[in-house]
Design a protein around this motif. Structure first.
Motif, short mmCIF file in Angstrom:
data_model
loop_
_atom_site.label_atom_id
_atom_site.label_comp_id
_atom_site.label_asym_id
_atom_site.label_seq_id
_atom_site.Cartn_x
_atom_site.Cartn_y
_atom_site.Cartn_z
N ARG A 1 -2.09 -6.06 -6.67
CA ARG A 1 -1.49 -6.24 -5.35
C ARG A 1 -0.82 -5.00 -4.77
N VAL A 2 -0.75 -3.91 -5.51
CA VAL A 2 -0.20 -2.67 -4.95
C VAL A 2 -1.21 -1.56 -5.18
N LEU A 3 -1.75 -1.02 -4.09
CA LEU A 3 -2.77 0.03 -4.16
C LEU A 3 -2.28 1.29 -3.47
N GLY A 4 -2.77 2.44 -3.95
CA GLY A 4 -2.36 3.70 -3.37
C GLY A 4 -3.52 4.58 -2.97
N GLY A 5 -3.25 5.50 -2.02
CA GLY A 5 -4.18 6.55 -1.68
C GLY A 5 -5.57 6.08 -1.30
N ASN A 6 -6.58 6.74 -1.90
CA ASN A 6 -7.97 6.45 -1.58
C ASN A 6 -8.35 5.01 -1.91
N GLY A 7 -7.77 4.47 -2.98
CA GLY A 7 -8.07 3.08 -3.34
C GLY A 7 -7.59 2.11 -2.29
N ALA A 8 -6.41 2.38 -1.72
CA ALA A 8 -5.88 1.52 -0.67
C ALA A 8 -6.75 1.61 0.58
N LYS A 9 -7.18 2.82 0.92
CA LYS A 9 -8.03 2.99 2.09
C LYS A 9 -9.39 2.32 1.91
N LYS A 10 -9.97 2.47 0.73
CA LYS A 10 -11.25 1.84 0.44
C LYS A 10 -11.14 0.32 0.56
N TYR A 11 -10.06 -0.24 0.01
CA TYR A 11 -9.83 -1.68 0.10
C TYR A 11 -9.70 -2.11 1.56
N ALA A 12 -8.95 -1.32 2.35
CA ALA A 12 -8.78 -1.65 3.76
C ALA A 12 -10.12 -1.68 4.49
N ASN A 13 -10.96 -0.67 4.27
CA ASN A 13 -12.27 -0.62 4.92
C ASN A 13 -13.13 -1.80 4.52
N GLU A 14 -13.08 -2.16 3.24
CA GLU A 14 -13.91 -3.26 2.74
C GLU A 14 -13.43 -4.62 3.25
N ASN A 15 -12.21 -4.67 3.76
CA ASN A 15 -11.67 -5.94 4.24
C ASN A 15 -11.45 -5.95 5.75
N GLY A 16 -12.23 -5.11 6.44
CA GLY A 16 -12.29 -5.20 7.90
C GLY A 16 -11.28 -4.39 8.68
N PHE A 17 -10.55 -3.51 7.99
CA PHE A 17 -9.60 -2.65 8.69
C PHE A 17 -10.28 -1.33 9.01
N GLY A 18 -10.54 -1.12 10.27
CA GLY A 18 -11.28 0.07 10.68
C GLY A 18 -10.43 1.32 10.69
N ASP A 19 -11.11 2.45 10.85
CA ASP A 19 -10.41 3.74 10.93
C ASP A 19 -9.60 3.82 12.23
N PHE A 20 -8.40 4.37 12.12
CA PHE A 20 -7.52 4.48 13.28
C PHE A 20 -6.55 5.61 13.04
N VAL B 1 0.86 -1.19 0.00
CA VAL B 1 0.00 0.00 0.00
C VAL B 1 0.89 1.23 0.00
N ILE B 2 0.45 2.27 -0.70
CA ILE B 2 1.21 3.50 -0.82
C ILE B 2 0.32 4.67 -0.39
N ASN B 3 0.83 5.48 0.53
CA ASN B 3 0.12 6.67 1.00
C ASN B 3 -1.28 6.37 1.51
N ILE B 4 -1.38 5.34 2.31
CA ILE B 4 -2.66 5.00 2.93
C ILE B 4 -2.82 5.81 4.21
N GLN B 5 -4.07 6.17 4.54
CA GLN B 5 -4.36 6.98 5.72
C GLN B 5 -5.26 6.23 6.70
N ASN B 6 -5.05 6.55 7.97
CA ASN B 6 -5.99 6.15 9.03
C ASN B 6 -6.24 4.65 9.13
N VAL B 7 -5.16 3.87 9.08
CA VAL B 7 -5.23 2.46 9.46
C VAL B 7 -4.14 2.20 10.48
#
Length: 280
Positions: free
Chosen positions: A113-132, A91-97
């Motif tokens: 397999r390599v996501l950046g920015g908003n796409g990485a964050k969206k993927y994280a949220n969709e796969n159970g990684f909450g805001d932090f 992940v590149i430039n992911i926020q709040n995980v």
């Protein structure tokens, strides 16, 4: 079985003896926990675990306590690579995980397999990684002071498991006050690379590490027959040509553990079940 981890750099001129001792104790404890974890888990799972422990410790610039970019926002990057499959995800430039390395690990199952920015964050949220929020109290003031002294830092782990498999993981909170959108080396093969012969993780100035292709060069040279020590030495000689600021840790398939830096002192610890080596 072997494990080596790093946590960026330490400077006697701008960091206290207490900080040095805290980092030595922290790295030793994390190396031991990670080695114990390695007893019953793969190198791939172990490096993710080790880096998550480093991300959770605000002594280091990754995960909790990450640096702040010039627009006041924390953006983090992380990657993991399996030496057996030679696949990397990140992940590149992911926020709040909380743990970017676990999001990077989750991506290993995907075609993309390599996501950046908003796409990485969206993927994280969709796969159970909450805001932090990874910003800790007083971090802005602390990093403004660190920036004046040129402090740099990233965390990483390399492991060799009982089946002879290698893996590497690397995570960073950036260099601090960078232009938003800047991409570090940590989620590239320059800063994080492994195959069946060797695995290497880097820390330092990302632009220098990318220009030198540090991790990929070392691993390729070991693959081509150089010893890990000679592969490190040759690559760091080339780094000198650009006055590069970097440190690296690595393990080869024979279990040889090596580390080197261009501007001392990289903070690191290694453990083989009997002996520790910790930066001093």
């Amino acid at each position: 079985m072997k494990i080596i981890i790093h946590g960026g750099f330490f400077s006697e001129s701008n960091q206290s003896h207490e900080v040095k001792v805290a980092k030595q104790d922290s790295l030793k404890a994390i190396a031991k926990k990670s080695y114990d974890f390695l007893q019953n888990n793969s190198a791939f799972d172990t490096v993710a675990y080790a880096v998550s422990l480093l991300e959770d410790d605000d002594l280091y610039n990754a995960g909790i306590g990450s640096q702040i970019q010039s627009d006041g926002i924390i953006r983090m990057s992380a990657a993991i690579m399996d030496g057996e499959t030679q696949k990397m995800s990140g992940v590149i430039n992911i926020q709040n995980v909380k743990n970017p390395i676990f999001v990077a690990k989750e991506l290993m199952k995907e075609d993309d397999r390599v996501l950046g920015g908003n796409g990485a964050k969206k993927y994280a949220n969709e796969n159970g990684f909450g805001d932090f929020s990874t910003e800790i109290p007083q971090r802005r003031k602390e990093y403004e002071e660190k920036l004046k002294t040129g402090g740099k830092g990233t965390v990483g782990a390399v492991a060799l498991d009982k089946h002879g498999k290698l893996a590497v993981a690397t995570s960073t909170g950036g260099k601090g006050f960078e232009i938003p959108g800047r991409i570090s080396d940590s989620a590239t093969v320059a800063g994080n690379y492994a195959n069946q012969f060797c695995a290497v993780s880097c820390t330092g100035v990302g632009e220098d590490i990318v220009s030198n292709a540090t991790s990929a060069k070392i691993v390729t040279r070991v693959t081509d027959g150089l010893t890990i020590e000679n592969a490190f030495d040759r690559t760091f000689e080339e780094l000198k040509e650009i006055d590069g600021f970097a440190g690296a840790i690595g393990i080869d398939s024979e279990g040889n553990v090596f580390h080197q830096d261009s501007y001392p002192t990289m903070v690191f610890a290694s453990f083989d079940g009997v002996d520790f080596e910790v930066f001093g």
